[in-house]
Design a protein around this motif. Structure first.
Motif, short mmCIF file in Angstrom:
data_model
loop_
_atom_site.label_atom_id
_atom_site.label_comp_id
_atom_site.label_asym_id
_atom_site.label_seq_id
_atom_site.Cartn_x
_atom_site.Cartn_y
_atom_site.Cartn_z
N LYS A 12 0.84 -1.20 0.00
CA LYS A 12 0.00 0.00 0.00
C LYS A 12 0.87 1.25 0.00
CE LYS A 12 -3.64 2.52 2.40
NZ LYS A 12 -3.24 3.70 1.67
N ALA A 13 1.87 1.27 0.86
CA ALA A 13 2.77 2.43 0.90
C ALA A 13 3.49 2.58 -0.43
CB ALA A 13 3.77 2.27 2.05
N TRP A 14 3.89 1.46 -1.04
CA TRP A 14 4.57 1.48 -2.34
C TRP A 14 3.70 2.16 -3.39
CZ3 TRP A 14 9.42 0.18 -3.84
CH2 TRP A 14 9.65 -0.01 -5.20
N ASN A 15 2.43 1.79 -3.42
CA ASN A 15 1.52 2.38 -4.41
C ASN A 15 1.30 3.86 -4.18
OD1 ASN A 15 1.08 0.09 -5.96
ND2 ASN A 15 -0.58 -0.62 -4.64
N ASP A 16 1.44 4.30 -2.95
CA ASP A 16 1.22 5.71 -2.62
C ASP A 16 2.44 6.59 -2.83
OD1 ASP A 16 -1.38 5.09 -1.93
OD2 ASP A 16 -0.97 4.97 0.23
N MET A 17 3.63 5.99 -2.98
CA MET A 17 4.83 6.82 -3.09
C MET A 17 5.09 7.26 -4.53
SD MET A 17 7.95 4.17 -2.09
CE MET A 17 7.35 3.49 -0.58
N PRO A 18 5.72 8.42 -4.67
CA PRO A 18 6.05 8.91 -6.02
C PRO A 18 7.13 8.03 -6.66
CG PRO A 18 7.00 10.33 -4.34
CD PRO A 18 6.15 9.33 -3.62
N PRO A 19 7.19 8.03 -7.98
CA PRO A 19 8.17 7.19 -8.68
C PRO A 19 9.61 7.41 -8.19
CG PRO A 19 6.61 8.08 -10.25
CD PRO A 19 6.33 8.74 -8.93
N SER A 20 9.99 8.63 -7.90
CA SER A 20 11.36 8.87 -7.46
C SER A 20 11.67 8.13 -6.16
CB SER A 20 11.62 10.37 -7.28
OG SER A 20 10.73 10.91 -6.31
N ASP A 57 16.47 -3.83 -12.12
CA ASP A 57 15.63 -3.84 -13.31
C ASP A 57 14.31 -3.11 -13.05
OD1 ASP A 57 17.55 -5.30 -14.65
OD2 ASP A 57 16.46 -7.21 -14.54
N LEU A 58 13.74 -3.32 -11.87
CA LEU A 58 12.49 -2.65 -11.53
C LEU A 58 12.70 -1.14 -11.46
CD1 LEU A 58 9.52 -2.70 -10.78
CD2 LEU A 58 10.21 -3.17 -8.40
N ALA A 59 13.81 -0.72 -10.87
CA ALA A 59 14.12 0.72 -10.81
C ALA A 59 14.21 1.30 -12.22
CB ALA A 59 15.42 0.96 -10.05
N ALA A 60 14.85 0.57 -13.13
CA ALA A 60 14.98 1.04 -14.51
C ALA A 60 13.61 1.11 -15.20
CB ALA A 60 15.92 0.12 -15.29
N GLU A 61 12.76 0.12 -14.94
CA GLU A 61 11.42 0.14 -15.53
C GLU A 61 10.60 1.32 -15.02
OE1 GLU A 61 9.24 -3.55 -15.36
OE2 GLU A 61 11.05 -4.70 -15.80
N ILE A 62 10.71 1.60 -13.73
CA ILE A 62 9.98 2.73 -13.16
C ILE A 62 10.48 4.03 -13.78
CG2 ILE A 62 9.55 4.06 -11.05
CD1 ILE A 62 9.74 1.33 -9.53
N SER A 65 9.20 4.27 -17.35
CA SER A 65 7.77 4.59 -17.33
C SER A 65 7.56 6.06 -16.98
CB SER A 65 7.06 3.71 -16.32
OG SER A 65 5.72 4.09 -16.20
N ARG A 66 8.34 6.54 -16.04
CA ARG A 66 8.25 7.94 -15.63
C ARG A 66 8.63 8.85 -16.80
NH1 ARG A 66 11.40 10.55 -10.54
NH2 ARG A 66 13.16 10.31 -11.92
N ALA A 67 9.67 8.48 -17.55
CA ALA A 67 10.11 9.27 -18.69
C ALA A 67 9.03 9.27 -19.78
CB ALA A 67 11.42 8.74 -19.23
#
Length: 73
Positions: A12-20, A57-62, A65-67
């Protein structure tokens, strides 16, 4: 003696946090997994290395996606 910071995953906290912040946490989790790569057992060592790679890899995908969500200039 200071306690090590607790690293816990809260969906839940993950979904609420900004991509950065998600990217920062992924990098932190990857770093923690990389510290465990020196474990003596080859099977466990490989699992930690793979886990670190998955967090990176997940960090790179985020980030990608943000870009993609940014308006073009």
């Amino acid at each position: 003696m200071s306690a090590a910071p607790q690293l816990e995953f809260d969906a839940k906290a993950w979904n609420d946090m900004p991509p950065s912040e998600r990217i920062r946490r992924c990098m932190q989790f990857a770093g923690e997994a990389n510290q465990l790569v020196s474990t003596p057992s080859p099977d466990v060592r490989d699992a930690y290395a793979d886990l670190a790679k998955q967090w990176l890899d997940l960090a790179a995908e985020i980030e990608e996606s943000r870009a993609d969500d940014r308006p073009s200039a």
